[in-house]
Design an enzyme around this catalytic site. Structure first.
Site, PDB file in Angstrom:
ATOM      1  N   TYR A  11       0.913  -1.093  -0.070  1.00 54.25           N
ATOM      2  CA  TYR A  11       0.065   0.048  -0.060  1.00 54.25           C
ATOM      3  C   TYR A  11       0.840   1.226   0.151  1.00 54.25           C
ATOM      4  CZ  TYR A  11       0.837  -1.264   4.987  1.00 54.25           C
ATOM      5  OH  TYR A  11       1.060  -1.548   6.299  1.00 54.25           O
ATOM      6  N   TYR A  13       0.855   5.228   1.150  1.00 52.02           N
ATOM      7  CA  TYR A  13       0.285   6.244   1.821  1.00 52.02           C
ATOM      8  C   TYR A  13       0.048   7.546   0.987  1.00 52.02           C
ATOM      9  CZ  TYR A  13       0.814   3.550   6.147  1.00 52.02           C
ATOM     10  OH  TYR A  13       0.609   2.568   7.332  1.00 52.02           O
ATOM     11  N   TYR A  19       4.505   0.887   1.725  1.00 47.71           N
ATOM     12  CA  TYR A  19       4.942  -0.254   2.702  1.00 47.71           C
ATOM     13  C   TYR A  19       4.390  -1.577   2.165  1.00 47.71           C
ATOM     14  CZ  TYR A  19       6.386   2.967   6.310  1.00 47.71           C
ATOM     15  OH  TYR A  19       6.952   3.896   7.038  1.00 47.71           O
ATOM     16  N   ARG A  41      13.798  -0.524   5.558  1.00 49.18           N
ATOM     17  CA  ARG A  41      13.854  -1.182   6.939  1.00 49.18           C
ATOM     18  C   ARG A  41      12.898  -2.370   6.583  1.00 49.18           C
ATOM     19  NH1 ARG A  41      13.428  -0.743  12.033  1.00 49.18           N
ATOM     20  NH2 ARG A  41      11.334  -1.172  13.198  1.00 49.18           N
ATOM     21  N   GLU A  64       7.287  -1.197  18.833  1.00 51.28           N
ATOM     22  CA  GLU A  64       8.553  -1.770  18.012  1.00 51.28           C
ATOM     23  C   GLU A  64       9.707  -1.557  18.902  1.00 51.28           C
ATOM     24  OE1 GLU A  64       9.552  -2.478  14.803  1.00 51.28           O
ATOM     25  OE2 GLU A  64       7.558  -2.578  13.827  1.00 51.28           O
TER      26      GLU A  64
HETATM   27  C1  FER Z   1       3.129   0.512   8.651  1.00 49.63           C
HETATM   28  C2  FER Z   1       3.398   1.778   9.267  1.00 49.63           C
HETATM   29  C3  FER Z   1       4.744   1.702   9.916  1.00 49.63           C
HETATM   30  C4  FER Z   1       3.998  -0.546   8.685  1.00 49.63           C
HETATM   31  C5  FER Z   1       4.921  -0.710   9.548  1.00 49.63           C
HETATM   32  C6  FER Z   1       5.324   0.374  10.239  1.00 49.63           C
HETATM   33  C7  FER Z   1       3.997  -2.884   7.968  1.00 49.63           C
HETATM   34  C8  FER Z   1       6.544   0.200  11.075  1.00 49.63           C
HETATM   35  C9  FER Z   1       7.150   1.485  11.308  1.00 49.63           C
HETATM   36  C10 FER Z   1       8.553   1.381  12.051  1.00 49.63           C
HETATM   37  O1  FER Z   1       8.782   0.389  12.925  1.00 49.63           O
HETATM   38  O2  FER Z   1       9.625   2.107  11.819  1.00 49.63           O
HETATM   39  O3  FER Z   1       2.028   0.369   7.505  1.00 49.63           O
HETATM   40  O4  FER Z   1       3.318  -1.585   7.809  1.00 49.63           O
END
Ligand code: FER
Length: 163
Positions: A11, A13, A19, A41, A64
């Site tokens: 997707y 944004y 992402y 990342r 995280e």
């Molecule tokens: C998302 C938005 C943010 C996503 C992961 C993150 C897998 C993670 C961000 C980070 O840890 O920096 O849509 O989807």
């Protein structure tokens, strides 16, 4: 929930960040970040809270090792989602520290979140268009098993990246 588990989605944004997520099982995701502040990342086996809010609307939330908090709402039938990311100040100031295969660098994330500043947080709330969706089954360990590269999401959408 069975219908949503196994979903593999890409997707974009509305701020342009792209992402990719794989809902691996009822409490685990793998993901790759293809562009944006922390493009490059990628993470496997992140534990999350996953719930179905109403029919065809699912919420995925987690914190995280970096201290970044994320809450995502997926509406697959509409090919839309909404995400809100709460970045600690240090990730906004030193995104490059987090741009790697995180699983091999958990101690670095934990050291960095103590060493640098958390507040004020950098909050990013955005809608996104889902540009790819398939069901890849449960606990597929091959799907998200290589680093993101430029053009990877086009290859996935074109069916050129078979795992
Ligand atoms: C998302 C938005 C943010 C996503 C992961 C993150 C897998 C993670 C961000 C980070 O840890 O920096 O849509 O989807």
């Amino acid at each position: 929930m069975d219908k949503f588990i196994g979903s593999h989605m890409i997707y974009t944004y509305e701020n342009g960040w792209e992402y990719e997520i794989y809902i691996k099982n009822e409490d685990t995701i793998d993901y790759r970040i293809h562009s944006g502040m922390v493009g490059g990342r990628w993470v496997r086996d992140q534990k999350v809270n996953l719930v179905k809010l109403v029919e065809n609307v699912y919420k995925v939330s987690w914190t995280e090792p970096t201290g970044t908090d994320v809450a995502l709402n997926f509406m697959p039938e509409e090919k839309r989602m909404h995400g809100i990311i709460f970045f600690p100040k240090w990730v906004h100031e030193h995104p490059e520290i987090t741009v790697r295969y995180q699983n091999d660098f958990i101690p670095l994330m934990e050291e960095s979140r103590e060493k640098y500043e958390t507040y004020p947080k950098y909050v990013v709330p955005e809608f996104a268009d889902i540009t790819f969706i398939e069901n890849a089954g449960v606990n597929n360990e091959q799907l998200i098993s290589q680093a993101p590269y430029a053009g990877m999401t086009d290859d996935i959408r074109a069916g050129k990246l078979q795992v």
